[in-house]
Design a protein around this motif. Structure first.
Motif, PDB file in Angstrom:
ATOM      1  N   LEU A  16       0.817  -1.209   0.000  1.00 41.49           N
ATOM      2  CA  LEU A  16       0.000   0.000   0.000  1.00 41.49           C
ATOM      3  C   LEU A  16       0.852   1.260   0.000  1.00 41.49           C
ATOM      4  CD1 LEU A  16      -2.692  -1.082   2.561  1.00 41.49           C
ATOM      5  CD2 LEU A  16      -2.947  -0.945   0.092  1.00 41.49           C
ATOM      6  N   THR A  17       0.357   2.258  -0.727  1.00 40.65           N
ATOM      7  CA  THR A  17       0.887   3.620  -0.668  1.00 40.65           C
ATOM      8  C   THR A  17      -0.308   4.555  -0.626  1.00 40.65           C
ATOM      9  OG1 THR A  17       0.979   3.731  -3.082  1.00 40.65           O
ATOM     10  CG2 THR A  17       2.975   2.969  -1.944  1.00 40.65           C
ATOM     11  N   GLY A  18      -0.064   5.854  -0.727  1.00 40.69           N
ATOM     12  CA  GLY A  18      -1.170   6.789  -0.822  1.00 40.69           C
ATOM     13  C   GLY A  18      -1.951   6.914   0.472  1.00 40.69           C
ATOM     14  N   ASP A  22     -15.307  12.588  -6.245  1.00 39.14           N
ATOM     15  CA  ASP A  22     -15.122  12.457  -7.699  1.00 39.14           C
ATOM     16  C   ASP A  22     -14.137  11.333  -7.999  1.00 39.14           C
ATOM     17  OD1 ASP A  22     -13.057  13.813  -6.491  1.00 39.14           O
ATOM     18  OD2 ASP A  22     -12.722  15.187  -8.160  1.00 39.14           O
ATOM     19  N   TYR A  23     -14.433  10.145  -7.492  1.00 35.45           N
ATOM     20  CA  TYR A  23     -13.490   9.025  -7.566  1.00 35.45           C
ATOM     21  C   TYR A  23     -13.125   8.674  -9.006  1.00 35.45           C
ATOM     22  CZ  TYR A  23     -11.407   4.494  -6.373  1.00 35.45           C
ATOM     23  OH  TYR A  23     -10.547   3.437  -6.209  1.00 35.45           O
ATOM     24  N   GLN A  24     -14.043   8.893  -9.945  1.00 39.29           N
ATOM     25  CA  GLN A  24     -13.786   8.529 -11.337  1.00 39.29           C
ATOM     26  C   GLN A  24     -13.235   9.698 -12.162  1.00 39.29           C
ATOM     27  OE1 GLN A  24     -13.731   5.653 -12.498  1.00 39.29           O
ATOM     28  NE2 GLN A  24     -14.911   4.395 -11.072  1.00 39.29           N
ATOM     29  N   SER A  25     -12.964  10.831 -11.531  1.00 44.73           N
ATOM     30  CA  SER A  25     -12.442  11.973 -12.284  1.00 44.73           C
ATOM     31  C   SER A  25     -11.019  11.695 -12.756  1.00 44.73           C
ATOM     32  CB  SER A  25     -12.467  13.233 -11.420  1.00 44.73           C
ATOM     33  OG  SER A  25     -11.529  13.127 -10.370  1.00 44.73           O
ATOM     34  N   GLU A  26     -10.591  12.442 -13.768  1.00 49.17           N
ATOM     35  CA  GLU A  26      -9.249  12.246 -14.319  1.00 49.17           C
ATOM     36  C   GLU A  26      -8.175  12.501 -13.269  1.00 49.17           C
ATOM     37  OE1 GLU A  26      -8.365  11.022 -17.175  1.00 49.17           O
ATOM     38  OE2 GLU A  26     -10.462  10.719 -17.728  1.00 49.17           O
ATOM     39  N   ALA A  27      -8.381  13.531 -12.440  1.00 49.70           N
ATOM     40  CA  ALA A  27      -7.378  13.860 -11.427  1.00 49.70           C
ATOM     41  C   ALA A  27      -7.226  12.727 -10.418  1.00 49.70           C
ATOM     42  CB  ALA A  27      -7.765  15.159 -10.723  1.00 49.70           C
ATOM     43  N   VAL A  28      -8.348  12.199  -9.949  1.00 50.58           N
ATOM     44  CA  VAL A  28      -8.272  11.111  -8.965  1.00 50.58           C
ATOM     45  C   VAL A  28      -7.756   9.831  -9.602  1.00 50.58           C
ATOM     46  CG1 VAL A  28      -9.622   9.674  -7.387  1.00 50.58           C
ATOM     47  CG2 VAL A  28     -10.088  12.122  -7.551  1.00 50.58           C
ATOM     48  N   ARG A  29      -8.142   9.562 -10.832  1.00 47.99           N
ATOM     49  CA  ARG A  29      -7.635   8.364 -11.503  1.00 47.99           C
ATOM     50  C   ARG A  29      -6.125   8.421 -11.644  1.00 47.99           C
ATOM     51  NH1 ARG A  29     -11.480   5.126 -13.779  1.00 47.99           N
ATOM     52  NH2 ARG A  29      -9.913   4.160 -15.113  1.00 47.99           N
ATOM     53  N   ALA A  30      -5.586   9.607 -11.929  1.00 51.53           N
ATOM     54  CA  ALA A  30      -4.132   9.735 -12.009  1.00 51.53           C
ATOM     55  C   ALA A  30      -3.486   9.498 -10.649  1.00 51.53           C
ATOM     56  CB  ALA A  30      -3.776  11.116 -12.547  1.00 51.53           C
ATOM     57  N   GLU A  31      -4.130   9.982  -9.575  1.00 55.40           N
ATOM     58  CA  GLU A  31      -3.604   9.780  -8.224  1.00 55.40           C
ATOM     59  C   GLU A  31      -3.694   8.322  -7.811  1.00 55.40           C
ATOM     60  OE1 GLU A  31      -4.621  11.036  -3.595  1.00 55.40           O
ATOM     61  OE2 GLU A  31      -5.788  11.875  -5.256  1.00 55.40           O
ATOM     62  N   ARG A  32      -4.772   7.646  -8.199  1.00 60.21           N
ATOM     63  CA  ARG A  32      -4.982   6.264  -7.775  1.00 60.21           C
ATOM     64  C   ARG A  32      -3.893   5.329  -8.254  1.00 60.21           C
ATOM     65  NH1 ARG A  32     -10.650   5.227 -10.254  1.00 60.21           N
ATOM     66  NH2 ARG A  32      -9.924   3.070 -10.062  1.00 60.21           N
ATOM     67  N   SER A  60      -0.920   5.603  -8.012  1.00 63.32           N
ATOM     68  CA  SER A  60       0.203   5.544  -7.069  1.00 63.32           C
ATOM     69  C   SER A  60      -0.173   4.890  -5.749  1.00 63.32           C
ATOM     70  CB  SER A  60       0.718   6.965  -6.803  1.00 63.32           C
ATOM     71  OG  SER A  60      -0.279   7.729  -6.131  1.00 63.32           O
ATOM     72  N   TRP A  61      -1.434   4.438  -5.621  1.00 56.59           N
ATOM     73  CA  TRP A  61      -1.882   3.902  -4.343  1.00 56.59           C
ATOM     74  C   TRP A  61      -1.443   2.461  -4.123  1.00 56.59           C
ATOM     75  CZ3 TRP A  61      -7.688   5.724  -3.980  1.00 56.59           C
ATOM     76  CH2 TRP A  61      -7.710   7.117  -3.915  1.00 56.59           C
TER      77      TRP A  61
END
Length: 712
Positions: free
Chosen positions: A372-374, A391-401, A403-404
């Motif tokens: 795990l990370t993030g 906004d779990y499906q937004s582009e910004a969150v998808r990019a962050e995910r 790295s999790w």
């Protein structure tokens, strides 16, 4: 009487159903044109026909049901060019106007000055709502001081006649009430389409509806914003009805117009009041909804405290937590437990749709393998605050995910399960965050709010402490179980004996206590068995039991102590000499095989329940009590032995009181119950022990069992 009040009076006694319209040729005293409603009043009439014939065809009567006389007949009056300022009649025909003997209000006006209709009169039968309204109208007309006022009442409605054979539908006649209402004279109105009454705020859609109805030859009633000649706006209710000639073609359109500005204003006031009432109701409903949500949250927290505190199993506690939040706070949820090196030590989950269980389990397998990370790592290891990701499906969150986790499959599976809104909430223990709860709502579900986050955090605090309690209990249970196992011996193998033993923790939840059993293959040719119960049900009792067992073993190996009574007396003396404040019951026996193949058994008791023997023929009996008192009470008292000869094939059962004692019951009842169960139990000693625990193991107390089968 003002014109406005007169119109209000007429409007109050007439309904909004369509009116019957006649055009009467005055010099010929004949009805020459009718609209569809008038056709229904006299369906068999063939135009032209005299007014009397048409009246008979329509079966017109006065309100009392009498035939209309020649002089009172409203159509006869108009045929004499006399205006009918308002007279109540009734029609017999069943029509759109209503049921039989429906009351009607008759208005008839000569159309003087109308192009091509100068020798005609307009007769309109307005529907009345009931006979009492008709009578009130008649009284209102007859009680006035002069004909002028009665005429105003009767002609308070504006009547217009338009030429339907001209595509512009020009007006050919208007009555004085039209002039009073609009300010336009007959000369200013005739030859023009009624559109001249419309202005900048008139609704174009209404105008198109009117145009379409006129073109199609259909009746229509609309309310339109019109303008007087002086520019004053008023709301005009217009009922347009086609009038057919003898050949069946539409020759004219008759319009009945009513100034309904007061009613529209009243309707608007009513609508505004209704809107205000609805707004107040919505506000009250929202307040009630907020109160219900608050109550539901309190109920959830109370339910959580009750259900989670009802177990000391951490796995069961996590399962109950998931059942609490799904579906109330999530469509599916996961509880993660951290392990070393950023690994997930344990993961459990629940989905509101049981059909998604296989996919959810596949997701959990991936989670258990991941590093795990993030935010999950931060919450598991760093004590960070809870997080809401709307906004779990937004582009910004998808990019962050990305790295999790190192497992891309985990993120793909979470998308397959459906994730649009996510809450990540720590479950803090006393000193650190032990678990993390992830609450997920699918696309199409209502997203999480800040209120949801608040209730989840509050629930997480409670669940974290209760999970911490369960984890602490499990650790203590592990230690206690290890201690108990270390104190219970491995039974030695002795020639001629088949031995089985069991230890069963009581229903009070303690897995360690003072019950014990022993089989000692001591010096000489005999073997000793012991069963005991040290007072208490905790680690202190277990520690005292360990000391007592050590003394018992030492005394059993002392060759000078040649009887069970001597061994028990010596143990009693040593516990007193060593200052051990231990009180215990103990049963002790020595078995020796004789040359005949039988067995000699000598036993003594320190206040312990008697040994039970099952003979080869199946009979069951208790050995005689030796009358001893528990250890630690009076070590100076002497103890007695008793001896028995037992045939090969017998089974000796030693047990602690948890097997026979029940609250509120005398001991003899429990002893008899045990004897009955042993008599019906299997002969194999291991099966015997299991059978006894299955039948009698529901005690609050701990139970120790030792079964010895005497071979040949």
């Amino acid at each position: 009487m003002s014109t406005h009040s007169a119109m209000d009076d007429v409007s109050s006694i007439t309904g909004e159903a369509p009116a019957a319209v006649l055009l009467v040729h005055l010099s010929e005293r004949a009805v020459v044109h009718v609209n569809p409603v008038a056709r229904q009043l006299a369906p068999d009439a063939v135009l032209p026909m005299t007014v009397d014939e048409w009246s008979d065809a329509a079966q017109l009567r006065d309100l009392e049901g009498a035939e209309l006389s020649e002089t009172e007949h409203p159509l006869s009056k108009v045929a004499r060019s006399e205006p009918v300022v308002g007279q109540a009649v009734s029609a017999a025909q069943v029509s759109d106007l209503g049921r039989q003997r429906e009351p009607l209000w008759v208005v008839a006006l000569p159309m003087a000055g109308a192009p091509m209709l100068d020798d005609h009169a307009l007769v309109v039968f307005l529907p009345l709502r009931d006979a009492r309204a008709a009578r009130a109208a008649m009284d209102a007309a007859t009680e006035q001081a002069d004909l002028r006022d009665r005429a105003v009442l009767a002609t308070g409605l504006s009547f217009t006649v338009a030429d339907a054979r001209d595509e512009e539908f020009p007006l050919v006649w208007v009555n004085p009430a039209f002039t009073a209402t609009t300010g336009y004279t007959l000369e200013e109105s005739v030859g023009r389409n009624c559109r001249f009454l419309q202005g900048p705020a008139s609704d174009p859609a209404v105008r198109e509806r009117m145009r379409a109805a006129l073109t199609a030859g259909e009746a229509l009633t609309v309310t339109v914003l019109n303008y007087r000649k002086d520019g004053l706006a008023f709301w005009n209710q217009v009922s347009m009805s086609p009038v057919f000639g003898p050949e069946g073609d539409v020759t004219h359109y008759v319009g009945i117009q009513t100034d309904v500005t007061g009613r529209v204003a009243a309707d608007r006031a009513r609508d505004e009041a209704l809107a205000a009432e609805q707004a107040a109701r919505r506000e009250a409903e929202e307040a009630r909804h907020r109160a219900e949500e608050h109550r539901a949250r309190l109920d959830l927290l109370a339910d959580a405290t009750h259900r989670l505190s009802g177990t000391l199993d951490s796995t069961e506690c996590r399962r109950r937590l998931l059942e609490l939040v799904v579906p109330r706070l999530a469509d599916w949820a996961v509880v993660l437990t951290p392990g070393p090196r950023r690994q997930v030590a344990a993961a459990s989950a629940l989905h509101r749709d049981p059909a998604r269980a296989p996919l959810l389990e596949e997701y959990l397998d991936g989670v258990r393998r991941t590093t795990l990370t993030g935010p999950l790592q931060e919450l598991l290891l760093g004590g960070r605050p809870a997080r809401r990701i709307a906004d779990y499906q937004s582009e910004a969150v998808r990019a962050e995910r990305s790295s999790w986790t190192a497992e891309d499959e985990v993120l793909t599976l979470s998308d397959d399960l459906g994730a649009a809104s996510v809450l990540i909430v720590p479950l803090p223990g006393r000193h650190r965050d032990n678990d993390v709860m992830v609450l997920v709502r699918e696309p199409g579900s209502t997203g999480h709010t800040d209120d949801d986050l608040g209730i989840a955090v509050d629930l997480g605090r409670r669940a974290g402490l209760l999970l911490d309690n369960a984890r602490l209990y499990e650790e203590q249970h592990l230690i206690a179980s290890a201690l108990q196992r270390s104190l219970l011996p491995d039974l030695p193998q002795v020639a001629g004996l088949t031995v089985a033993a069991r230890y069963h923790a009581g229903a009070d939840g303690s897995d360690v206590g003072g019950d014990f059993y022993e089989l000692i293959d001591g010096p000489g040719d005999g073997v000793a068995l012991a069963i005991g119960d040290v007072m208490g049900h905790d680690v202190y009792a277990a520690a005292a039991m360990g000391h007592l067992k050590g003394l018992l073993r030492a005394c059993a190996w002392d060759a000078t102590l040649d009887t069970p009574a001597a061994v028990l007396s010596r143990v009693d003396e040593l516990t007193a000499a060593l200052g051990m404040s231990t009180m215990a019951t103990v049963g002790y026996a020595r078995l020796t095989r004789e040359e005949t193949g039988d067995w000699a058994l000598t036993h003594s008791s320190a206040g312990h329940p008697p040994l039970l023997v099952r003979h080869p023929d199946g009979t069951v009996r208790y050995l005689d009590d030796t009358g001893g008192i528990p250890l630690g009470v009076a070590p100076e008292l002497s103890r007695r032995d008793r001896s028995e000869r037992l045939p090969a094939g017998s089974t000796v059962l030693a047990y602690t009181d948890g097997l026979v004692e029940r609250r509120g019951e005398v001991l003899t009842t429990g002893l008899q119950r045990l004897a009955d169960v042993v008599a019906a139990a299997p002969r194999d000693v291991h099966a015997l022990c299991d059978h006894l625990l299955a039948e009698l193991g529901d005690s609050q107390d701990d139970i120790a069992l030792l079964a010895v089968h005497l071979g040949p």
